[in-house]
Design an enzyme around this catalytic site. Sequence first.
Site, PDB file in Angstrom:
ATOM      1  N   ASP A   1      49.832  47.185  24.136  1.00 33.25           N
ATOM      2  CA  ASP A   1      48.983  46.073  24.569  1.00 33.25           C
ATOM      3  C   ASP A   1      47.847  46.677  25.400  1.00 33.25           C
ATOM      4  O   ASP A   1      48.102  47.301  26.436  1.00 33.25           O
ATOM      5  CB  ASP A   1      49.816  45.077  25.386  1.00 33.25           C
TER       6      ASP A   1
ATOM      7  N   ARG B   1      44.297  41.468  43.720  1.00 27.90           N
ATOM      8  CA  ARG B   1      43.854  42.322  42.616  1.00 27.90           C
ATOM      9  C   ARG B   1      42.328  42.317  42.543  1.00 27.90           C
ATOM     10  O   ARG B   1      41.702  41.259  42.496  1.00 27.90           O
ATOM     11  CB  ARG B   1      44.444  41.759  41.320  1.00 27.90           C
TER      12      ARG B   1
ATOM     13  N   TYR C   1      38.251  38.737  26.126  1.00 25.19           N
ATOM     14  CA  TYR C   1      37.555  38.034  27.218  1.00 25.19           C
ATOM     15  C   TYR C   1      37.620  38.758  28.550  1.00 25.19           C
ATOM     16  O   TYR C   1      37.098  38.279  29.534  1.00 25.19           O
ATOM     17  CB  TYR C   1      38.126  36.612  27.375  1.00 25.19           C
ATOM     18  N   LYS C   2      38.290  39.910  28.599  1.00 25.62           N
ATOM     19  CA  LYS C   2      38.387  40.642  29.864  1.00 25.62           C
ATOM     20  C   LYS C   2      37.221  41.633  29.952  1.00 25.62           C
ATOM     21  O   LYS C   2      36.084  41.220  30.117  1.00 25.62           O
ATOM     22  CB  LYS C   2      39.761  41.298  29.968  1.00 25.62           C
TER      23      LYS C   2
ATOM     24  N   PHE D   1      53.719  42.228  31.170  1.00 29.00           N
ATOM     25  CA  PHE D   1      53.125  40.899  31.238  1.00 29.00           C
ATOM     26  C   PHE D   1      54.050  39.899  30.536  1.00 29.00           C
ATOM     27  O   PHE D   1      54.636  40.202  29.488  1.00 29.00           O
ATOM     28  CB  PHE D   1      51.768  40.950  30.528  1.00 29.00           C
TER      29      PHE D   1
HETATM   30  C1  LIG Z   1      45.606  39.002  29.767  1.00 26.61           C
HETATM   31  C2  LIG Z   1      46.796  39.534  29.041  1.00 26.61           C
HETATM   32  C3  LIG Z   1      47.268  38.918  27.874  1.00 26.61           C
HETATM   33  C4  LIG Z   1      46.663  37.615  27.449  1.00 26.61           C
HETATM   34  O1  LIG Z   1      47.160  37.099  26.272  1.00 26.61           O
HETATM   35  P1  LIG Z   1      46.443  35.816  25.653  1.00 26.61           P
HETATM   36  O2  LIG Z   1      47.169  35.561  24.414  1.00 26.61           O
HETATM   37  O3  LIG Z   1      45.004  36.127  25.499  1.00 26.61           O
HETATM   38  O4  LIG Z   1      46.597  34.691  26.649  1.00 26.61           O
HETATM   39  C5  LIG Z   1      48.278  39.538  27.173  1.00 26.61           C
HETATM   40  N1  LIG Z   1      48.837  40.688  27.613  1.00 26.61           N
HETATM   41  C6  LIG Z   1      48.427  41.274  28.767  1.00 26.61           C
HETATM   42  C7  LIG Z   1      49.072  42.549  29.221  1.00 26.61           C
HETATM   43  C8  LIG Z   1      47.416  40.711  29.514  1.00 26.61           C
HETATM   44  O5  LIG Z   1      47.022  41.273  30.649  1.00 26.61           O
END
Ligand SMILES: *Cc1c(COP(=O)(O)O)cnc(C)c1O
Length: 423
Positions: free
Chosen positions: A204, A382, A229-230, A129
């Site tokens: 992560d 997705r 939030y996921k 990501f």
């Molecule tokens: C959604 C996601 C994030 C989000 O990071 P934020 O700091 O909350 O915006 C980080 N890493 C991965 C792999 C994600 O899928």
Amino acid sequence: MSAEPFVLQDALDLDARDELAHFSARFELADDLVYLDGNSLGALPRATPARIVEVVRAEWGDDLISSWNKHGWISLPMRVGAKLARLLGAYPDEVIAADSTTVNLFKIVSAAVVLRPGRTIIVSEQRNFGTDLYVVEGLARLLGGKHELRLVNGAAGVAAALAEAGPRVAALVLTHVCYRTGRMLDMAGLTRLAHQQGALAVWDLAHSAGAVPVDLNAAGADFAVGCGYKFLNGGPGAPAFLFAARRHLEAPESARCALQGWLGHARPFAFETAYEAAPGVRRFQVGTPPILSLAALEVGVDIALEAPMEAVRAKSLALGELLIRLIGERCPADHGLQLVSPRDTAQRGSQLCFSHPEAYGIVQALIARRVVGDFRAPNILRLGLTPLYTRFRHMWAAAEALAAVLRDDELQRPEYRTRAAVT
Ligand SMILES: *Cc1c(COP(=O)(O)O)cnc(C)c1O
């Protein structure tokens, strides 16, 4: 399952037998909506609005500043962290809810690098990501440019890079479940390979927490972060979490938080001139916690803790297998959808990803039919599977909508071809 084609009644039967079915009533979701984006923004728990009103009116409104003690606001990041620890295979004093995933990544990657002085290579995946890579790159710049981010792909690429860089590797920074393909890495195996070279393993868990079994301590992970939030349904921009293994919270391997804030101090209210890190994971707290957001997150985490993870995992895989089958049975033969998620369920998180040249348009057309998934550039459709509120009948509806969209030429409509700011 028989060789007979699957019919809607079969999906309804699966829903009737689903031991997690009752959880869907805990969320605010319209009956006609097929929400397959809970891996991006989880649904609103029905209990959240009342809890927020209570915190706002009774705690903030009536009790004002006394609420820091009276309502335990000051310990809320650790309280929610201790609950999250149960979903992560961690001890309660190893997890804190704080800041965003991105900010927490900076804290743990910098801590890992400082714990491995003289080592300058950080290994990650090219397809990781964006934020994970940007954080490491920015940190390398801040450290004067002698650190190198080495990007490879897949478990084999990671293994080769670790073996090649050997004693020069400081840290391995990986995302457990890939946001773009749903592929899940072997956390224990890759952590072991990092440790064999004396490097630290940083994970992560954005698409893992609350979605798949995670056992950080069994895997020997050093540090981890993840989103609230996921799959945890904490609400938009909910606080993230941070995990640091106990061995890194004690001498001689005691990790430091580069963002030294007053609430990470051993005695914040002594207002001392010199900084002294708090003894446990609280040292990774920086400033004043967002109480309203933490209160919302706690509601989501409490619901997740009620659901046995084996049941969540089994249902997630059953939903995915059913959708793959239904797409095969109900979509036109030349549908052009390619499964990019691993076919092997052991290597799959809780989402299904398909590539298609018209993926953006397909996602828009599905949304118009009340089937909400999302698009990930350049060509990925997705579909997130959130076992607490995704139903087997939703798989039926999603396959039917996909079949209709792929059969008709509605993808050519201009409104399905213009991209919005957030995809
Ligand atoms: C959604 C996601 C994030 C989000 O990071 P934020 O700091 O909350 O915006 C980080 N890493 C991965 C792999 C994600 O899928």
